[in-house]
Structures are given as C-alpha cells and as structure tokens.
Write a protein that holds these residues in place. Structure first.
Motif, PDB file in Angstrom:
ATOM      1  N   ALA A  16      -7.082 -94.582  14.833  1.00 56.03           N
ATOM      2  CA  ALA A  16      -7.924 -94.224  13.696  1.00 56.03           C
ATOM      3  C   ALA A  16      -8.334 -92.762  13.809  1.00 56.03           C
ATOM      4  CB  ALA A  16      -9.164 -95.116  13.652  1.00 56.03           C
ATOM      5  N   ALA A  17      -8.482 -92.111  12.663  1.00 58.45           N
ATOM      6  CA  ALA A  17      -9.007 -90.744  12.644  1.00 58.45           C
ATOM      7  C   ALA A  17     -10.520 -90.818  12.789  1.00 58.45           C
ATOM      8  CB  ALA A  17      -8.634 -90.058  11.342  1.00 58.45           C
ATOM      9  N   ALA A  18     -11.094 -89.897  13.562  1.00 59.40           N
ATOM     10  CA  ALA A  18     -12.535 -89.909  13.799  1.00 59.40           C
ATOM     11  C   ALA A  18     -13.126 -88.543  13.471  1.00 59.40           C
ATOM     12  CB  ALA A  18     -12.831 -90.251  15.246  1.00 59.40           C
ATOM     13  N   ARG A  19     -14.275 -88.560  12.778  1.00 55.28           N
ATOM     14  CA  ARG A  19     -15.052 -87.340  12.530  1.00 55.28           C
ATOM     15  C   ARG A  19     -16.439 -87.604  13.122  1.00 55.28           C
ATOM     16  NH1 ARG A  19     -15.331 -87.435   7.449  1.00 55.28           N
ATOM     17  NH2 ARG A  19     -17.559 -87.517   7.182  1.00 55.28           N
ATOM     18  N   THR A  96     -13.113 -88.550  -2.230  1.00 55.30           N
ATOM     19  CA  THR A  96     -12.144 -87.767  -1.477  1.00 55.30           C
ATOM     20  C   THR A  96     -12.103 -88.223  -0.029  1.00 55.30           C
ATOM     21  OG1 THR A  96     -13.814 -86.116  -0.944  1.00 55.30           O
ATOM     22  CG2 THR A  96     -12.529 -85.749  -2.946  1.00 55.30           C
ATOM     23  N   PRO A  97     -10.957 -88.078   0.621  1.00 56.77           N
ATOM     24  CA  PRO A  97     -10.885 -88.441   2.034  1.00 56.77           C
ATOM     25  C   PRO A  97     -11.923 -87.663   2.834  1.00 56.77           C
ATOM     26  CG  PRO A  97      -8.709 -87.965   1.151  1.00 56.77           C
ATOM     27  CD  PRO A  97      -9.708 -87.579   0.097  1.00 56.77           C
ATOM     28  N   GLY A  98     -12.575 -88.336   3.734  1.00 57.20           N
ATOM     29  CA  GLY A  98     -13.558 -87.674   4.572  1.00 57.20           C
ATOM     30  C   GLY A  98     -14.903 -87.473   3.915  1.00 57.20           C
ATOM     31  N   SER A  99     -15.170 -88.151   2.790  1.00 55.04           N
ATOM     32  CA  SER A  99     -16.431 -87.915   2.087  1.00 55.04           C
ATOM     33  C   SER A  99     -17.587 -88.770   2.607  1.00 55.04           C
ATOM     34  CB  SER A  99     -16.259 -88.139   0.586  1.00 55.04           C
ATOM     35  OG  SER A  99     -15.848 -89.466   0.329  1.00 55.04           O
ATOM     36  N   PRO A 126     -19.149 -84.122   5.741  1.00 54.55           N
ATOM     37  CA  PRO A 126     -17.833 -83.939   5.134  1.00 54.55           C
ATOM     38  C   PRO A 126     -17.632 -82.468   4.778  1.00 54.55           C
ATOM     39  CG  PRO A 126     -19.121 -85.578   3.929  1.00 54.55           C
ATOM     40  CD  PRO A 126     -20.014 -84.980   4.967  1.00 54.55           C
ATOM     41  N   PRO A 127     -16.382 -82.022   4.796  1.00 53.89           N
ATOM     42  CA  PRO A 127     -16.128 -80.636   4.416  1.00 53.89           C
ATOM     43  C   PRO A 127     -16.506 -80.394   2.953  1.00 53.89           C
ATOM     44  CG  PRO A 127     -14.066 -81.852   4.778  1.00 53.89           C
ATOM     45  CD  PRO A 127     -15.190 -82.770   5.121  1.00 53.89           C
ATOM     46  N   VAL A 128     -17.007 -79.204   2.672  1.00 50.05           N
ATOM     47  CA  VAL A 128     -17.347 -78.820   1.307  1.00 50.05           C
ATOM     48  C   VAL A 128     -16.065 -78.436   0.597  1.00 50.05           C
ATOM     49  CG1 VAL A 128     -18.652 -77.223  -0.111  1.00 50.05           C
ATOM     50  CG2 VAL A 128     -19.621 -78.049   2.022  1.00 50.05           C
TER      51      VAL A 128
END
Length: 131
Positions: A16-19, A96-99, A126-128
């Motif tokens: 899994a991707a993790a932030r 959006t992905p990562g929101s 999440p990235p702007v």
C-alpha cells in the motif's frame, strides 16, 4: 518511532502507498505516527504507536476525506511498551488521489470529560493542487 519500535517499512509489507506525518513523542511515554494508506481506489487511516505510559489509554483515529466525510475508530492501546497498530476500515476514495488526511488523539485514563490529551499525531496534508 524509536529504533526498538521499528519503522513504517518494517510494519507495512502490503504494497500500500503511505502518506505519513512525523513521528511524535509525548513526555508521558506514548509515541505515534499516523498515516493515510491507499491501494487502488481504497483509502484507510493507520496509526503506528507505542504506549510506554504503564496504563491503558484511549485513542481515536479519524480519516477525513473530501466533502467533510469522516471515518472514526476508537482504539484501546494496551499498557505495554510494544509497538502496535490500529487502522480504520478501507473506504472507496473520492476526489483527487491523496486528498484524505488522518489524525489520532491519545487521551489518559479517567472520565472522558477529565481525561488529559496526551498526544495528537497527524498524517501529511494532501498536496495543494491548482489555484
């Protein structure tokens, strides 16, 4: 987490991707790192923690998505000094992905109204995009 607790990579081998947010340590003896996990179109929140306080704690792990959607899970970190995890169920991602973002709050023992907040740990924001 400290070297004894292991690292995120040691805990998650699922692909899994993790932030994740920073590893946070409270003077009372609890440490945690909160992450938003994603695989395909599913997201969930996970907290990696150690409870070295000597007492059972209460914690709330919250996954926040776009449009004010949230998933909340109450965890009960046992009174031991071993690394552990708690995670929300996976939900379909929207937006959006990562929101999505996540936050975990650890509180001490006692009546809920009087229990002290010991630690708050959050994922990266999440990235702007655009704007």
């Amino acid at each position: 987490m400290s070297a004894e607790a292991g690292s995120l990579a040691e805990f998650d081998r699922s692909g899994a991707a993790a932030r994740c947010g920073p590893e946070v340590v409270a003077p009372e003896g609890v440490e945690a790192q909160t992450c938003v996990m994603a695989r395909g179109d599913t997201v969930w929140a996970r907290v990696y923690y150690r409870n070295a306080t000597g007492e059972e704690l209460r914690s709330v792990l919250t996954l926040m998505g776009p449009g004010g959607r949230t998933v909340e899970l109450h965890c009960a970190p046992a009174a031991h000094d071993e690394p552990d995890t708690c995670q929300t169920p996976g939900v379909p991602s929207s937006g959006t992905p990562g929101s999505a973002t996540a936050v975990t709050e650890f509180v001490g023992a006692g009546p809920v109204e009087e229990a002290p907040l010991l630690l708050r740990a959050g994922s990266e924001r999440p990235p702007v995009t655009g704007g």
